[in-house]
Structures are given as C-alpha cells and as structure tokens.
Design an enzyme around this catalytic site. Structure first.
Site, PDB file in Angstrom:
ATOM      1  CB  ALA A 115      24.491 -21.403  19.687  1.00 57.63           C
ATOM      2  CE  LYS A 148      14.579 -27.056  31.797  1.00 52.93           C
ATOM      3  NZ  LYS A 148      15.593 -27.982  31.769  1.00 52.93           N
ATOM      4  CD  GLU A 169      39.980 -18.228  29.792  1.00 49.44           C
ATOM      5  OE1 GLU A 169      39.738 -19.280  29.478  1.00 49.44           O
ATOM      6  OE2 GLU A 169      39.369 -17.035  29.826  1.00 49.44           O
ATOM      7  N   GLY A 193      35.003 -16.397  31.639  1.00 52.59           N
ATOM      8  CA  GLY A 193      36.277 -16.247  30.894  1.00 52.59           C
ATOM      9  C   GLY A 193      36.150 -15.203  29.804  1.00 52.59           C
ATOM     10  NE  ARG A 201      38.354 -24.673  30.682  1.00 48.50           N
ATOM     11  CZ  ARG A 201      37.395 -24.116  30.435  1.00 48.50           C
ATOM     12  NH1 ARG A 201      36.298 -24.841  30.088  1.00 48.50           N
ATOM     13  NH2 ARG A 201      37.402 -22.795  30.447  1.00 48.50           N
ATOM     14  CB  ALA A 231      30.487 -17.655  29.357  1.00 53.76           C
ATOM     15  CG  LEU A 291      30.842 -17.702  25.248  1.00 48.53           C
ATOM     16  CD1 LEU A 291      31.306 -16.277  25.959  1.00 48.53           C
ATOM     17  CD2 LEU A 291      29.351 -17.791  25.235  1.00 48.53           C
ATOM     18  NE  ARG A 304      34.692 -25.712  26.512  1.00 46.97           N
ATOM     19  CZ  ARG A 304      34.646 -24.593  27.148  1.00 46.97           C
ATOM     20  NH1 ARG A 304      35.004 -23.526  26.532  1.00 46.97           N
ATOM     21  NH2 ARG A 304      34.569 -24.644  28.277  1.00 46.97           N
ATOM     22  CG  HIS A 313      32.729 -26.223  32.366  1.00 46.39           C
ATOM     23  ND1 HIS A 313      31.879 -25.092  33.025  1.00 46.39           N
ATOM     24  CD2 HIS A 313      33.573 -25.541  31.563  1.00 46.39           C
ATOM     25  CE1 HIS A 313      32.295 -23.908  32.386  1.00 46.39           C
ATOM     26  NE2 HIS A 313      33.209 -24.219  31.391  1.00 46.39           N
ATOM     27  CG  HIS A 336      35.937 -25.319  35.140  1.00 47.41           C
ATOM     28  ND1 HIS A 336      36.647 -24.572  35.970  1.00 47.41           N
ATOM     29  CD2 HIS A 336      36.078 -24.213  34.032  1.00 47.41           C
ATOM     30  CE1 HIS A 336      37.247 -23.559  35.637  1.00 47.41           C
ATOM     31  NE2 HIS A 336      36.608 -23.306  34.314  1.00 47.41           N
ATOM     32  N   GLY A 361      20.452 -19.089  24.309  1.00 43.84           N
ATOM     33  CA  GLY A 361      21.694 -18.779  24.463  1.00 43.84           C
ATOM     34  C   GLY A 361      22.402 -18.119  23.309  1.00 43.84           C
TER      35      GLY A 361
END
Length: 533
Positions: A32, A51, A129, A64, A291, A62, A393, A387, A352, A245, A30
């Site tokens: 990171a 994987k 957001e 947003g 959230r 992702a 991200l 979060r 999420h 989420h 991903g």
C-alpha cells in the site's frame, strides 16, 4: 501553539533535533505504501519511512496471491458477491464494487512493472481459495507472491528520482498542529531524532499480529500506525475484528509460519489426531469454508480431541504438483523433518489480519486533515466482518493508488512554504526500570487467551483491566529504544481491540462471543467507532 498530541514518546529539544521537509510522507513500505508513493506526481518529493528493511512487511510474507477478475468467464459481480458473503452486511457494497473493478488494472500494472506471476500454457495461472466461487487468484513463485510483488514494486520506486526511502527508521508519533497532520517524528541511529515536515502524510504501516502469542505476522507488526493515529486523534473503527488464519505451522519452540489457504484450495484435507477429516461436521463447504469458520472449527476440534493442533494432509495429491506449487512451504516444513507430500503438517490458528483500522473514505482520506491511509491499517468497508482470502494485497494496491493520488493532488494545491514549528518535549524524571520482555509476553498471552478466536465478557473485561494496569506505569516511561516504543504502542492497540470486542455483544464474522453466540442485526448491524464514547 497547541498540539492535539498531549505528549510525544521521547524527549527532544528544538536545538537537538534535525528537520526534514518533503511534499508527501509515506509511513510504511508494504504494497500500500509503495503503490501510494508511485502515484504521487513526479514534480513532488516523496519520503518513504520504513521501520525495518523495505522488504520486511506483511505484504512480503503474503503467500496466497491477489484476487482479481482476470478470466473471461469470471464476473465482477461474482467476485463482489463472494466478498460480501464472507464479510457480511458490514461490507460497503460501493467500496467492494470499486475495488473489484479497479483491481485487475492494478494487477496488469504490476505485470508491466516486471512482476512474474505464475503461468500455465502462456496464460496466468489462476488459483482458488476458501470463499471464492471461481479460480481468480494470481500467484507468484508458487507460494511466495508477496515477495515477488514487493521486489518488483521496490525496484520501480527506487527508479523514481523524486522518491527517497529511509529504512530502519522508527516513527514515534504524528505531528499535529491546529487540528491537522503536519508530518511525523522519527528516530534512528543515522538521523537521530528527526521532525519530518510534510504537506500530506500517508499511513500504510500494516498490521498488529505481534500483539498475540500465536501469529503469522513478522516481528515488525506491532500496530505502531494504529497507535500513532489514536494518539493523534484520528478515528478508528471495527477494532474487534481480528482475523485468525486457520492454518499456522505449529512446532513447539519454533516461530510460527503461515500455511497458505491456497493449499486447501488445491485439495489438502484437514484431519485431527486420529486422521478424521472433520470439517464437514462444521460446514458443508468443508475445507473451502471462510477463514473464520475454519478457525473456529479447528479450535473446537482441538478441544474435542484434547490436542494442541490438527493436521493438513496432502498425501493424496500428486507429489510433483505439491512440490512445484508450494516450494516455500515444503522448504519451511523440511527444516523440521516434515515432507509435505507424505507427512501430516501440524497446524493451528494464529492472528493474521486486522480488519479494523482507521476510518477512511473511498480515496483513503482519514478523519484527521492532512492524513491519508491505505492497506491493513485502515477500515475501508471492503472486508466487513471477515476478509475474503487474497483481497488484502488487492486492497493495498487499489487504496494505495487512490490515497497516493489524493495526497498528491492536495499537496500540489499547497504553497511551497515549509515552516518548522518550535516543538519541544521535556524529559520526564527517570522511573524504575521495567522488564519489557516480561510485560510483552504477558500481554500477548493475555490477548490470545481473552481476545483470541473465542471471547466472552469475563475474559475481555479482565484484558481491559490488566492492559490499563500495565499502561498506567509503562506509559509514564520515556524509552530510547524500539522495544519500549513498541510495547507502548502494543498496549494502546491491544486496549482498542479488547474494549471494542467487549462492547460488541454479538457474534459476527471473525468476532465470536461465546456468551452472545448469535448475530444481532437489530442492535449491532453497524460499525463501532473507536475511541468508544
């Protein structure tokens, strides 16, 4: 020779495994993991192990965007304040400040590498957001930010001669020797069993959403990295904080699709089955509340109206704008005959983002020497107990860069002497075959029921007891396929979540205990380490 890992998941004999040597091993493809690999000194060899396909990760899905202070009228202090308001006192202010200040440079770096963020009049289009006081979210392809970012970063990684990528390779365990991480044991059809020896290892394996019946995460998100770390003896913390989420497309019998929070940021309403816009009854911020507040409100409203879902309504917004801003969501809903510009979209919460994870310092260093970590698999101190939208991200970029630099510097200090230890893991007697799908379905239903949005002591104690029962016989098996390995990992991580949630006797952020509904700063304003002692 002794190893801190008591038993590996699969049998192997020294003469029947292959060996691979690399300076830096990155587990996970991903944002990171990829960013970490790109930060490693070009003179060092890097192996990225994924994987699934490298484009299949939580980062890819992702929608947003990435939060960052990119507007001249915005301030680092404001972004930091919004982050801490969402995450509460468990946020580390120094970490929040560091990530917020280093984030914009990482975003500009993505642009230099070819990421095509959306623009308006030649300037970056900045969205807003829930939880953000200003518009500061960069997005791409409307609602497919992750896909565009990963595309650009993968191309960058593949252009580096010192970076190799092994796809469809299941990492079974970390190799530990004399209290240090020395690499990992992996398996696939191409390489068979491979002992990958590395000077330094970076864990960036993402999330755990598939442990729950309702989830936004792709099928690969089964918590493998967290299970590897637990077996290897690394410390985790805050495993009770799973973020749900609030808006996941709910179509009975179909897979669950994320409906980005940005859709409410652009003005969508949440309504119940009667068309009542209910969020104002729960929070003055309405649809723009954080959230955890929205998820809990939706569950309460579903219960109050005796309905399996609530609805997003966009019919009051300009149809052309909606189609342009959210093309991916429009396409996903159209498959079920839903026109998002006219029809109400059925939604409900889903697992999420794992806020807890490996304890790391500001450079991504874990408590296990030789092991670094970045992204969702960590607990860095950025998110606290909840979060803030589009900070994931951002964290992956900043901590990916820092962990890659730290691992690289440490590897440069080490001599080029690779030694393959004479490891062996004997085969256990064959056990009775298990219905893995039945156990997995039972586990995900149990976690959704007992460790979901709402929790209490009775349900959590039941979850720990049942997980221990299943683990008692599943852990005795040695499987030769990912379905078995995933189930073993899911049980390990599910127990960590349930036991941690049982231990924290208060409500804080995304952790809602119905039997302890108040926040208790006197006893619980602290991180909870796992394993719990």
């Amino acid at each position: 020779m002794t190893t801190t890992t008591p038993r590996y998941l699969v049998p192997f004999h020294p003469k029947r495994v292959s060996h691979y040597f690399t300076d830096v091993l990155v587990l996970g493809g991903g944002i990171a993991g990829l960013r970490a690999a790109l930060e490693v000194d070009p003179s060092l060899s890097v192996l990225i192990v994924t994987k699934d396909k490298v484009l299949e990760s939580n980062s890819t899905y992702a929608q947003g965007g990435i939060a960052g202070v990119l507007d001249d009228e915005d301030r680092y202090e404001d972004h930091a304040a919004d982050t801490i308001t969402a995450g509460g006192s468990l946020c580390d202010p120094a970490v929040v400040d560091m990530v917020v200040r280093e984030g914009p440079a990482c975003i500009r770096e993505l642009i230099e590498w070819g990421t095509a963020f959306d623009e308006e009049d030649g300037q970056l289009a900045l969205g807003r957001e829930g939880g953000h006081g200003r518009s500061r979210i960069v997005h791409a392809l409307g609602d497919s930010t992750g896909r565009e970012v990963i595309r650009a970063v993968v191309e960058r990684a593949r252009s580096r001669e010192n970076i190799q990528i092994w796809q469809n390779e299941f990492t079974l365990d970390l190799i530990t020797h004399e209290g240090e991480c020395r690499g990992a044991l992996a398996s696939d059809q191409k390489h068979g069993r491979t002992l990958i020896w590395a000077k330094q290892t970076i864990l960036a394996t993402g999330g755990v959403g598939q442990i729950y019946r309702e989830s936004t995460n792709p099928k690969v998100a089964t918590g493998d990295g967290l299970a590897l770390a637990i077996r290897a003896g690394a410390q985790l913390r805050d495993m009770e904080f799973m973020q749900f989420h609030p808006t996941v497309l709910y179509i009975a019998g179909s897979g669950r699709s994320l409906i980005t929070e940005a859709i409410r940021g652009e003005g969508a309403y949440l309504v119940d089955r009667s068309g009542n816009r209910f969020m104002a009854d729960y929070d003055l911020r309405g649809e723009l509340a954080p959230r955890d507040v929205v998820s809990q409100a939706i569950v309460s409203q579903m219960e109050r109206t005796k309905s399996p879902c609530v609805f997003l309504s966009l019919s009051h917004l300009d149809a052309g704008f909606v189609q342009k801003r959210f093309p991916g969501i429009a396409q996903a809903c159209a498959k079920f005959g839903i026109d998002i510009t006219k029809d109400r979209v059925p939604v409900r919460p889903g697992a999420h983002y794992m806020i807890g994870g490996l304890t790391v310092d500001v450079d991504g260093r874990t408590t296990l020497p030789g092991l670094w970590a970045a992204g969702e698999v960590t607990s860095s101190g950025l998110h606290g107990a909840n979060r803030l939208a589009s900070n994931s991200l951002l964290e992956g970029l900043v901590y990916g860069k820092r962990s890659g630099r730290g691992a690289s510097n440490r590897a440069l200090e080490m001599p080029d002497r690779f030694t393959a230890l004479n490891l062996e893991n004997p085969r256990l007697p064959l056990s009775e075959p298990l219905d893995l799908e039945d156990i997995r379905n039972s586990l995900t239903s149990l976690m959704w029921r007992s460790a979901g949005v709402r929790r209490d002591e009775t349900g959590l104690a039941e979850a720990v007891e049942m997980i221990d029962l299943w683990s008692g016989y599943v852990s005795l098996h040695q499987f030769d396929h990912p379905a078995g390995w995933e189930l073993q990992n899911m049980l390990v991580v599910a127990r960590a979540i349930a036991q941690s949630a049982l231990a924290r006797r208060e409500s804080r952020g995304v952790h809602l205990r119905m039997d302890y509904p108040q926040t208790d700063d006197v006893h619980w304003n602290r991180h909870l380490a796992y394993p719990i002692t």
